[in-house]
Each structure stands twice: as structure tokens, then as C-alpha cells.
Design an enzyme around this catalytic site. Structure first.
Site, PDB file in Angstrom:
ATOM      1  N   HIS A  22      35.173  12.018  -6.488  1.00  0.00           N
ATOM      2  CA  HIS A  22      34.477  12.794  -5.465  1.00  0.00           C
ATOM      3  C   HIS A  22      33.651  13.871  -6.157  1.00  0.00           C
ATOM      4  CE1 HIS A  22      37.275  16.208  -5.701  1.00  0.00           C
ATOM      5  NE2 HIS A  22      38.235  15.299  -5.793  1.00  0.00           N
ATOM      6  N   ASP A  30      13.520   3.384  -7.266  1.00  0.00           N
ATOM      7  CA  ASP A  30      12.573   2.279  -7.160  1.00  0.00           C
ATOM      8  C   ASP A  30      12.423   1.581  -8.509  1.00  0.00           C
ATOM      9  OD1 ASP A  30      10.562   3.692  -8.740  1.00  0.00           O
ATOM     10  OD2 ASP A  30      10.116   4.854  -6.937  1.00  0.00           O
ATOM     11  N   ARG A 109      10.303  17.465  -7.218  1.00  0.00           N
ATOM     12  CA  ARG A 109      10.323  16.311  -8.126  1.00  0.00           C
ATOM     13  C   ARG A 109      11.124  16.561  -9.396  1.00  0.00           C
ATOM     14  NH1 ARG A 109       5.145  12.795 -10.176  1.00  0.00           N
ATOM     15  NH2 ARG A 109       6.326  11.514 -11.600  1.00  0.00           N
ATOM     16  N   TYR A 131       8.017   7.216  -3.626  1.00  0.00           N
ATOM     17  CA  TYR A 131       9.054   8.174  -3.251  1.00  0.00           C
ATOM     18  C   TYR A 131      10.239   7.464  -2.581  1.00  0.00           C
ATOM     19  CZ  TYR A 131       5.617  11.679  -4.486  1.00  0.00           C
ATOM     20  OH  TYR A 131       4.699  12.441  -5.184  1.00  0.00           O
ATOM     21  N   GLY A 132      10.622   6.334  -3.117  1.00  0.00           N
ATOM     22  CA  GLY A 132      11.722   5.543  -2.569  1.00  0.00           C
ATOM     23  C   GLY A 132      13.015   5.703  -3.345  1.00  0.00           C
TER      24      GLY A 132
END
Length: 143
Positions: A22, A30, A109, A131-132
Site C-alpha cells: 500500500h 502510452d 509534466r 497525454y494518455g
């Protein structure tokens, strides 16, 4: 094939999810992300979309409910834009399994790259959307 485990979750990814504690984070990125350069544990999921990986992952683990931002995406750079459908599709999968989780947050970013570098593992998907990428912080077992 194991019952209840998505066929998109390969053995290497399944092992990583199991070994994570945890508070550990996993990054789903991507196809263009420099996974081998930015991670000591890079898992390939070529040809598989991020949404399909998220669906398989959220069946097996819950996001951390002790932090305000257990699921984050990269904020577009100044002057750039992201397709809102990408975030909406990620949010839909999160809501399907863990609807009480805070909405996906966006981080700058470089902060995303820094956080991703410290993650337990990076999973390089086959997605080619801008931006995936998404980071998930693993929670404790739900009560």
C-alpha cells in the site's frame, strides 16, 4: 487463464500488482513513454489500451483512500491541449470499480515524470493518445 483476472493482465503485471505494498504506485503510460529509461521495472503491454489495463487493474486493487490524489494524470504543457475524452474514459473505469475515489487530478509534466520515476513499476501500453498516462497509488484492502 485464471478466473476473474482480465486477459489484458499478463503474468509480469500480475506479479507486480501482487508485490506492490500500500502506498506504492504503478504508472500506465502510452506507447511513446520512455519506460526503460525512466524506470527500473518496465512492463510491456504492447497493443493493449490504457483503459483495458485500468479495467483489469481496478478489478484487482483499489486506489489509496488515505491521500487526496491517489490517481493522477499529466497536465498538458502550456500552449498544448489534451483530448478530454481520454480523461473521461479513464475516469469511467475508475468510477466503475471505485466510485468513492476522488476524481483524477492533474499534475505538471515534470512533476509527473518525477513521480513516475519513483513508482514501483511502469507499464507501457499500446495507446498512442496524447497525454494518455496515469499514475495509481495502491491502497490498503477495503473494509
Amino acid at each position: 487463464m485464471l478466473i476473474g483476472i482480465s486477459p489484458y493482465i499478463g503474468p509480469e503485471l500480475l506479479e507486480a500488482l501482487d508485490r506492490m505494498g500500500h502506498g506504492d504506485e504503478i504508472v500506465i503510460v502510452d506507447a511513446f513513454y520512455p519506460g526503460d529509461t525512466r524506470s527500473s521495472r518496465c512492463i510491456r503491454a504492447d497493443g493493449i489500451k490504457v483503459e483495458d489495463l485500468l479495467d483489469g487493474i481496478f478489478r484487482l486493487m483499489n486506489p489509496d483512500d488515505y491521500v487526496k490524489d491517489p490517481v493522477v494524470m499529466m497536465q498538458p504543457s502550456e500552449g498544448d491541449s489534451a483530448d478530454p475524452a481520454v480523461e473521461q474514459s479513464f475516469q469511467a473505469v475508475l468510477d466503475k470499480y471505485w466510485p468513492a475515489t476522488p476524481k483524477i487530478q492533474k499534475i505538471e509534466r515534470q512533476a509527473f515524470y518525477d513521480r513516475a520515476t519513483r513508482a514501483y513499476a511502469v507499464v507501457v501500453s499500446g495507446s498512442i493518445v496524447k497525454y494518455g498516462c496515469i499514475i495509481i497509488r495502491k491502497g490498503v484492502l477495503p473494509h
